[in-house]
Design an enzyme around this catalytic site. Structure first.
Site, PDB file in Angstrom:
ATOM      1  N   ASP B  25       0.723  -1.296   0.047  1.00 44.61           N
ATOM      2  CA  ASP B  25      -0.120   0.201   0.091  1.00 44.61           C
ATOM      3  C   ASP B  25       0.940   1.223  -0.042  1.00 44.61           C
ATOM      4  OD1 ASP B  25      -1.850   2.190   0.397  1.00 44.61           O
ATOM      5  OD2 ASP B  25      -2.415   1.339   2.621  1.00 44.61           O
ATOM      6  N   LYS B  86       3.259  11.229  -3.183  1.00 45.23           N
ATOM      7  CA  LYS B  86       2.016  10.636  -3.980  1.00 45.23           C
ATOM      8  C   LYS B  86       1.236  11.541  -4.693  1.00 45.23           C
ATOM      9  CE  LYS B  86      -1.673   7.017  -3.566  1.00 45.23           C
ATOM     10  NZ  LYS B  86      -2.218   6.234  -2.439  1.00 45.23           N
ATOM     11  N   GLU B 184      -7.423   0.484  -4.649  1.00 45.44           N
ATOM     12  CA  GLU B 184      -7.367   0.346  -2.853  1.00 45.44           C
ATOM     13  C   GLU B 184      -8.720  -0.179  -2.743  1.00 45.44           C
ATOM     14  OE1 GLU B 184      -3.851   3.877  -2.835  1.00 45.44           O
ATOM     15  OE2 GLU B 184      -6.257   4.290  -2.117  1.00 45.44           O
ATOM     16  N   ASP B 206     -12.949   5.411   1.444  1.00 38.80           N
ATOM     17  CA  ASP B 206     -11.414   5.425   1.618  1.00 38.80           C
ATOM     18  C   ASP B 206     -11.203   7.012   1.756  1.00 38.80           C
ATOM     19  OD1 ASP B 206      -8.782   5.713   1.661  1.00 38.80           O
ATOM     20  OD2 ASP B 206      -8.542   4.115  -0.099  1.00 38.80           O
TER      21      ASP B 206
END
Lengths: 174, 616
Positions: B25, B86, B184, B206
């Protein structure tokens, strides 16, 4: 590519969608790239291409309009990317009237009921045309195929109106 | 083309040894690695005993530090300590101007792409992410006692092509074999085991550090179908922190915060936020201030309410895309550390009218799901039962006259997918053509994301409108686009030059690979040889198995030729001539093209009838 053949189903307009769905999943389970992730590079590429075909075939057979177009294409009549104007004055008049009704929805005191009303009309017309389409395609002769092509062109107008109606409904909700 | 390995569902293709695989992850704030051992998926701890590694990379003049140690140094070496990288993945410099204020390091323009100026020179986001991936993979290799055969890396469902490609490039740079980029939310649903037993529609909410994703999945008979995805690639817990920082800054009366002060305030804000999960109120000192300040949960909730509302709006939108209502959702899975915030939980529960699933640590749930899928993909678990069908999150289109977009592949189309489009020349003797591929939902090209510019060359000269060029756009299971083009009447294959708008070209990746610290020590030649040997082994295994199963599809001449090719391939594979191995693989692939096609047909028929073709 013959999509009906891919799913081993008879090339007819009236299709058992549940059966189509379960055959689609069977093929996906066999060919999805995830089932081949430890295979050689070429194997994986092949799996991607094959699954893309399966997805495309399923997408085209699932929807009545695309399915009808595919059937006609298999019989040598291609209408998916044609550019031609439509000359049926009665039909065009009816379309204009429906468009006017759409444009006037937000002027109404009770837009929801107007939307429901138009929706009913569209559904009814679509159903009627789809029934005619089914009959025309079942005849399997050139004359009826031409009629089917015309019915598809008409149905496209209704699908478009349906989309616009949904858009208007969304805008009202926001 | 070589042969597909075709195995009956529920039965493995061949006896195999246990292979090493991990799920990663790669998060905005923290990253984790997990693996399946003794049938159970668990996150792995590093030498400091931690499984959550801050996604922070610090460059010093002579070293690269990743994780907690980098984080500790963040306050006094802000310029060289890269956090939240990211957010920069697959982005152009001009797209990150808004972030420039928020990140404490220096963003620069590297030929249109965003990069970071560090004491070790200019680093791009792919290189920084590769450092994080390499660190995690290292933890896994050390714990498992061997090199990883493959990894699954998770990405937000919302990631566009450029962002996915950047993630894959980073893995390549870190020397990892990526079996799949997994969304994800899909990973989270897998972690809860929703693929077995659960039927119906599931929502995955999420809210991580830097991204918000909402996904609607349909589960039936072991099939995972992503019906729709939505969200905001620039909304997350970091924004909660920044909301607190803005408030604190007002309290402090400081007009502007230096990079260093910003870092201090952010650390303080994060700790306030975390305490308010349990406490109703916290007291603290502002940096450089001896007076105690009070801050209550309701004050916090007031600050973040607009942000939480924004997530709920996205939930409503994605339900609409899927053609569903909130009542039709049977389960809601919570992912991401920010879902610990009480206001988030209560708002989500209220919207879906259902108590969300929170029993697995929301920080670990994605890595755990990725590990489960990695274990399946590497071949350790021989069950053909789970099938993940993903969709493309954003429409792919082409620029047409007047700066408008024409959609080629609409969003939420199931992938892999291939769509072809025909183009024609508009000048006599025209031999080249330029195409601009964009991703997004808007009508105008300038409102969409530019993905790449393609130049088709080598079109045979013909009168205007005479050439018909068929351009095929293919999106693979990872959501990555590739393009091929062919002139229809002559069959001439056009050369395509790809200029990714916000990504690295293959050449650039290769150069980085050579230049990277990671591989300077290794012999590049050795690595290439090893890659070809592994590929040769795969081809040998696949073809041998195919011969065993389906030799009846070949005549004797064909069979003998293939067997000879295999013997030759096996011989050169033992040697060290990389080019010869490559040539032998290509020769084998070429020889087995027809065989592969015949097996494919047979296998389609047998899949649909449930019998072997011989029995029919």
């Amino acid at each position: 590519m013959n999509y009906f053949q891919l799913f081993n189903l008879p090339a007819k307009f009236d299709l058992d969608l549940t059966e189509l769905g379960s055959r689609y999943l069977k093929l996906q389970k066999q060919f999805h790239p995830d089932q081949h992730s430890s295979g050689s590079e070429r194997d994986r590429l092949l799996a991607v291409q094959q699954t893309a075909n399966i997805n495309d075939a399923y997408h085209s057979l699932k929807q009545p309009l695309l399915r009808a177009e595919h059937l006609l294409a298999l019989r040598g009549l291609k209408i998916s990317h044609e550019q031609r104007s439509f000359t049926d004055p009665m039909f065009l008049m009816q379309q204009m009237e429906l468009r006017e009704q759409l444009a006037e929805i937000d002027l109404s005191d009770d837009p929801d009921s107007v939307i429901d009303d138009i929706d009913r009309q569209l559904q009814q017309q679509k159903k009627q045309l789809l029934n005619q389409l089914s009959v025309a395609l079942d005849a399997e002769n050139a004359e009826q195929d031409q009629l089917a092509a015309d019915l598809i062109r008409k149905l496209k107008f209704f699908y478009k109106l349906q989309q616009e109606l949904e858009l208007i409904e969304q805008q009202l909700q926001d | 083309m070589a042969l597909l390995q075709i195995a009956e569902p529920g039965q493995s293709a061949a006896p195999h040894q246990h292979k090493l695989a991990a799920g990663i992850d790669l998060g905005t704030t923290n990253s984790l690695v997990a693996t399946v051992r003794s049938g159970e998926a668990k996150t792995l701890v590093n030498s400091q005993g931690r499984d959550m590694v801050p996604s922070v990379v610090r460059y010093t003049p002579d070293s690269v530090i990743v994780g907690d140690a980098a984080m500790t140094a963040a306050q006094h070496d802000a310029d060289n300590t890269i956090v939240s990288v990211k957010r920069l993945m697959g982005k152009g410099y001009s797209e990150t101007l808004a972030l420039k204020e928020k990140v404490p390091y220096q963003l620069i323009d590297q030929q249109g792409l965003v990069a970071i100026n560090t004491v070790q020179g200019v680093k791009n986001p792919v290189e920084v992410s590769a450092e994080i991936l390499a660190t995690l993979a290292n933890t896994a290799s050390e714990t498992l006692g061997g090199e990883l055969n493959g990894v699954v890396i998770t990405v937000p469902a919302y990631f566009d092509d450029a962002q996915r490609q950047a993630t894959k490039d980073a893995a390549k740079l870190a020397g990892l074999n990526v079996m799949r980029l997994l969304n994800e939310p899909t990973a989270a649903a897998l972690a809860y085991g929703l693929d077995s037993g659960q039927e119906g529609v599931v929502a995955v909410y999420d809210l991580g550090g830097g991204t918000f994703d909402i996904s609607i999945l349909r589960l039936r008979r072991g099939v995972f179908e992503v019906l729709a995805t939505g969200g905001d690639s620039a909304l997350g817990g970091d924004d909660f922190d920044h909301a607190i920082v803005s408030y604190l800054q007002q309290q402090s009366g400081l007009a502007e915060l230096s990079h260093q002060q910003m870092r201090q305030y952010l650390t303080l804000a994060r700790s306030i936020k975390e305490q308010l999960t349990e406490e109703e109120s916290v007291s603290f000192n502002l940096p450089g201030d001896s007076a105690q300040t009070q801050f209550s949960r309701s004050q916090f909730e007031q600050l973040i309410a607009p942000l939480v509302k924004k997530t709920i709006r996205a939930c409503r939108q994605v339900l609409r895309d899927a053609g569903l209502t909130a009542e039709e959702i049977v389960k809601v899975v919570m992912v991401g550390g920010s879902t610990r915030v009480p206001l988030v939980r209560s708002e989500v529960a209220a919207f879906f009218a259902s108590e969300p699933l929170t029993s697995i640590d929301p920080d670990k749930v994605v890595a755990i799901g990725a590990a489960i899928q990695a274990n399946v993909l590497v071949g350790n678990k021989a069950d053909g039962d789970t099938l993940l069908l993903d969709v493309i999150p954003l429409s792919l289109g082409l620029e047409t006259m007047g700066g408008l977009t024409e959609k080629i592949i609409p969003r939420n189309t199931v992938i892999p997918v291939a769509r072809a489009q025909e183009f024609t020349t508009f000048k006599d003797g025209q031999t080249a053509m330029a195409l601009h591929v964009v991703q997004g939902e808007r009508e105008l090209v300038e409102d969409c994301r530019s993905l790449a510019r393609f130049e088709l060359r080598g079109i045979p000269p013909m009168p205007a409108g005479g050439a018909h060029i068929r351009v095929t756009f293919q999106v693979d299971a990872d959501g990555l686009l590739s393009v091929t083009a062919q002139e229809k009447s002559t069959g001439v294959q056009s050369n395509i030059q790809v200029k990714p708008s916000y990504g690295l070209s293959d050449d650039q990746v290769a150069t980085m690979l050579k230049g990277s610290m990671q591989h300077a020590r290794q012999d590049m030649q050795q690595r290439l040889l090893r890659e070809q040997q592994v590929e040769a082994a795969r081809v040998l295994e696949a073809v041998s198995r195919a011969l065993q199963a389906d030799a009846h599809l070949l005549n004797d001449t064909e069979r003998l030729a293939i067997e000879q090719a295999l013997t030759d391939l096996a011989t050169v594979q033992q040697g060290d001539d990389t080019a010869a191995i490559k040539a032998a693989i290509e020769h084998t692939n070429h020889l087995t093209d027809d065989f592969a096609a015949r097996r494919m047909d047979q296998s389609i028929r047998s899949a649909l009838t449930g019998h072997n073709v011989d029995e029919v």
